[in-house]
Design an enzyme around this catalytic site. Structure first.
Site, PDB file in Angstrom:
ATOM      1  N   LYS A 100       6.710  -6.157  -2.580  1.00  0.00           N
ATOM      2  CA  LYS A 100       4.740  -5.996  -2.598  1.00  0.00           C
ATOM      3  C   LYS A 100       4.593  -6.970  -4.281  1.00  0.00           C
ATOM      4  O   LYS A 100       4.924  -7.385  -5.470  1.00  0.00           O
ATOM      5  CB  LYS A 100       4.640  -4.732  -3.173  1.00  0.00           C
ATOM      6  CG  LYS A 100       4.230  -3.790  -1.906  1.00  0.00           C
ATOM      7  CD  LYS A 100       4.523  -2.464  -2.718  1.00  0.00           C
ATOM      8  CE  LYS A 100       2.523  -2.046  -3.569  1.00  0.00           C
ATOM      9  NZ  LYS A 100       2.964  -0.582  -3.933  1.00  0.00           N
TER      10      LYS A 100
ATOM     11  N   ARG B 267      -0.432   2.510 -17.097  1.00  0.00           N
ATOM     12  CA  ARG B 267      -1.448   3.555 -16.769  1.00  0.00           C
ATOM     13  C   ARG B 267      -2.419   4.382 -18.595  1.00  0.00           C
ATOM     14  O   ARG B 267      -0.754   3.781 -19.423  1.00  0.00           O
ATOM     15  CB  ARG B 267      -1.244   4.836 -15.804  1.00  0.00           C
ATOM     16  CG  ARG B 267      -1.212   3.876 -14.579  1.00  0.00           C
ATOM     17  CD  ARG B 267      -1.100   5.338 -14.304  1.00  0.00           C
ATOM     18  NE  ARG B 267      -0.505   5.234 -12.509  1.00  0.00           N
ATOM     19  CZ  ARG B 267      -0.305   5.985 -11.110  1.00  0.00           C
ATOM     20  NH1 ARG B 267      -0.473   6.980 -11.600  1.00  0.00           N
ATOM     21  NH2 ARG B 267       0.223   5.246 -10.273  1.00  0.00           N
TER      22      ARG B 267
ATOM     23  N   ARG C 247       2.434   4.197   6.633  1.00  0.00           N
ATOM     24  CA  ARG C 247       3.251   3.760   5.197  1.00  0.00           C
ATOM     25  C   ARG C 247       2.865   5.186   4.460  1.00  0.00           C
ATOM     26  O   ARG C 247       2.028   5.767   4.352  1.00  0.00           O
ATOM     27  CB  ARG C 247       2.483   2.764   4.206  1.00  0.00           C
ATOM     28  CG  ARG C 247       2.185   2.680   2.826  1.00  0.00           C
ATOM     29  CD  ARG C 247       1.147   2.022   2.410  1.00  0.00           C
ATOM     30  NE  ARG C 247       1.466   2.213   0.686  1.00  0.00           N
ATOM     31  CZ  ARG C 247      -0.073   2.043   0.140  1.00  0.00           C
ATOM     32  NH1 ARG C 247      -0.656   2.869   0.458  1.00  0.00           N
ATOM     33  NH2 ARG C 247       0.061   2.069  -1.561  1.00  0.00           N
TER      34      ARG C 247
ATOM     35  N   THR D 238      -4.634  -3.712   1.180  1.00  0.00           N
ATOM     36  CA  THR D 238      -5.907  -4.170  -0.057  1.00  0.00           C
ATOM     37  C   THR D 238      -6.948  -4.418   0.334  1.00  0.00           C
ATOM     38  O   THR D 238      -7.552  -5.814   0.815  1.00  0.00           O
ATOM     39  CB  THR D 238      -5.688  -4.754  -1.206  1.00  0.00           C
ATOM     40  OG1 THR D 238      -4.276  -4.472  -1.191  1.00  0.00           O
ATOM     41  CG2 THR D 238      -6.948  -3.609  -2.323  1.00  0.00           C
TER      42      THR D 238
END
Length: 481
Positions: free
Chosen positions: A224, A75, A34, A282
């Site tokens: 995802k 963010r 990845r 994760t």
């Protein structure tokens, strides 16, 4: 010796970009690498993709490359001192109009839409949910909040809204540029961050196909699943993709930690039922970032994902920045093998009430059924695209499946399919010669020996994608005229 069916995805980073170490990782069991487009420049990714291809060639393996798009930057901005210590009960302002660095009273936002996405009473989770705030009021571009759970908040940490509801589009201008970069080195998979619906995936596919046209390349698309909004649309997203990733970090923040294990099981089953690939990701081996051995909970986590039928388990920081990338991969391999060894195969139930609309799918199922009941050593699917091997891999037969294809890109895609070993084999247009080449390819790899039975599936005419229409059972080493 039993061979591992579950695949391992490893994230490349500073800890794993040395060519010799990368080759070690591939030999230890990495099937897909990845590249995280949240970090680094376009040239960094091009260089790393070349490193992966070279290391895979030296190791004699077909390894997939997955380009993981950053997605929207939901963010906070930067702080004057790099971080602040927030205490419970403090007031704090998230200000979309602020241009100066943040301080103990507030901070600017990379995500300018936040004031329009939240209202008084909403709960915001920052820094992977470690900091919790309640929205008191929205005044123009400012979100006024009270800190409910404090902690250190540093530059550019992520923001989630409990229960979902942030409107950021899944694909940004940066993602579109990154897709062009990924197609320049023919990434085998592109992972799309934060899709909310099937349309997000359809747009990503169009962008990939346009950017890949000059290279005559079409990647597999991985959705995802990390937004609360994606859950009601799960089936549609899955159908619009080639696979899904159970992205447990952001998903857990939005839907709550307790909801994730059941969602994980549901997603793995749905993906397999829809003939899609599924990656579980994760925090799988998080403690091995700094420790040479995992916790028992991590061992159980990986094993349970394997037992549920995931195609692949993924490493993030463990391989990107951790101290023990090779040891982590070896440990994950051992866990997956032990879990697979414990499984009892009951293939017949998969065929009850099955109906097929395609000949190639019917042949794939017939090959599985035959191999399961005839004590066959291996299944060889001769295929241009690798689709036949994918369909076979959606059912556990306990028989190794070999995807034999003349297309390097198809072999690399198949590197992510559970229980499938991809092999690049040039096909002869004559069917019997092609079948003999397949048999020899398996013999040369030690997969079968003289006297073993193998099931071969292929298509006539040879070389036509989607044309699998024949099934043959042969005994290795027997003369055939």
């Amino acid at each position: 010796m039993q061979r591992r069916g579950t695949k391992i995805v490893a994230t490349l980073g500073p800890a794993s970009s040395d060519p010799a170490l990368l080759e070690q990782m591939i030999r230890a069991g990495v099937n897909c690498v990845r590249l995280n487009f949240s970090h680094g420049t376009a040239q960094d990714h091009i260089d790393r993709a070349r490193l992966v291809r070279e290391a895979a060639t030296r190791a004699g393996r077909e390894v997939a490359i997955m380009a993981d798009l950053q997605g929207p930057k939901i963010r906070v901005g930067k702080f004057a001192d790099g971080k602040v210590q927030l205490e419970t009960g403090m007031k704090f302002v998230l200000d979309a109009s602020r241009t100066e660095p943040g301080d103990i009273n507030g901070v600017g936002l990379d995500y300018k839409e936040l004031p329009r996405d939240v209202k008084a009473g909403d709960t915001l989770l920052l820094n992977d949910g470690l900091i919790v705030m309640t929205v008191d009021a929205v005044r123009g571009e400012q979100v006024h909040a009270t800190v409910k759970i404090g902690g250190v908040l540093s530059n550019n940490k992520g923001i989630n809204k409990q229960g979902g509801g942030l409107t950021a589009p899944a694909l940004t201008a940066k993602d579109m540029e990154d897709i062009r970069t990924a197609m320049s080195f023919q990434a085998d998979y592109v992972a799309v961050s934060f899709p909310q619906n099937a349309s997000d995936m359809e747009m990503a596919r169009q962008l990939c196909n346009v950017a890949g046209a000059e290279y005559r390349h079409k990647p597999g698309l991985i959705a995802k699943i990390e937004r609360a909004e994606a859950i009601p649309n799960l089936e549609a997203i899955c159908k619009a993709s080639d696979g899904i990733m159970v992205a447990r970090g952001d998903l857990a923040i939005e839907v709550g930690n307790a909801a994730v294990p059941a969602l994980q099981k549901r997603m793995i089953k749905m993906a397999r039922d829809l003939d899609k690939v599924v990656i579980t990701a994760t925090h799988m081996m998080e403690s091995m970032i700094t420790n040479p051995v995992p916790t028992r909970a991590e061992v159980s986590d990986v094993a349970n994902a394997v037992l549920d039928g995931t195609d692949a388990v993924m490493l993030s920081a463990e391989s990107a920045t951790g101290k023990y990338p090779v040891e982590t991969i070896r440990t994950m391999t051992a866990i997956a093998l032990a879990a697979e060894r414990s499984q009892v195969y009951e293939l017949d139930s998969d065929f009850i009430n099955q109906q097929f609309v395609r000949v190639d799918q019917a042949i794939a199922m017939a090959a599985l059924f035959t191999a399961f009941h005839l004590n066959v050593k291996a299944i060889a699917a001769l295929s241009q695209s690798g689709s036949t091997a994918l369909w076979m891999s959606r059912h556990d037969s306990g028989v190794p499946i070999y995807a034999l294809t003349p297309e390097v890109s198809a072999a690399r895609r198949a590197a992510l399919y559970r229980g499938v070993r991809p092999v690049v084999v040039p096909f002869d247009s004559d069917r019997e010669n092609a079948l003999l080449s397949a048999e020899n390819a398996l013999k040369s790899r030690g997969a079968v020996g003289d006297g073993d039975l193998i099931v071969l599936s292929c298509g006539e005419p040879m070389g036509k994608s989607g044309g699998t229409n024949a099934l043959k059972v042969v005994r290795v080493g027997e003369h055939r005229g």
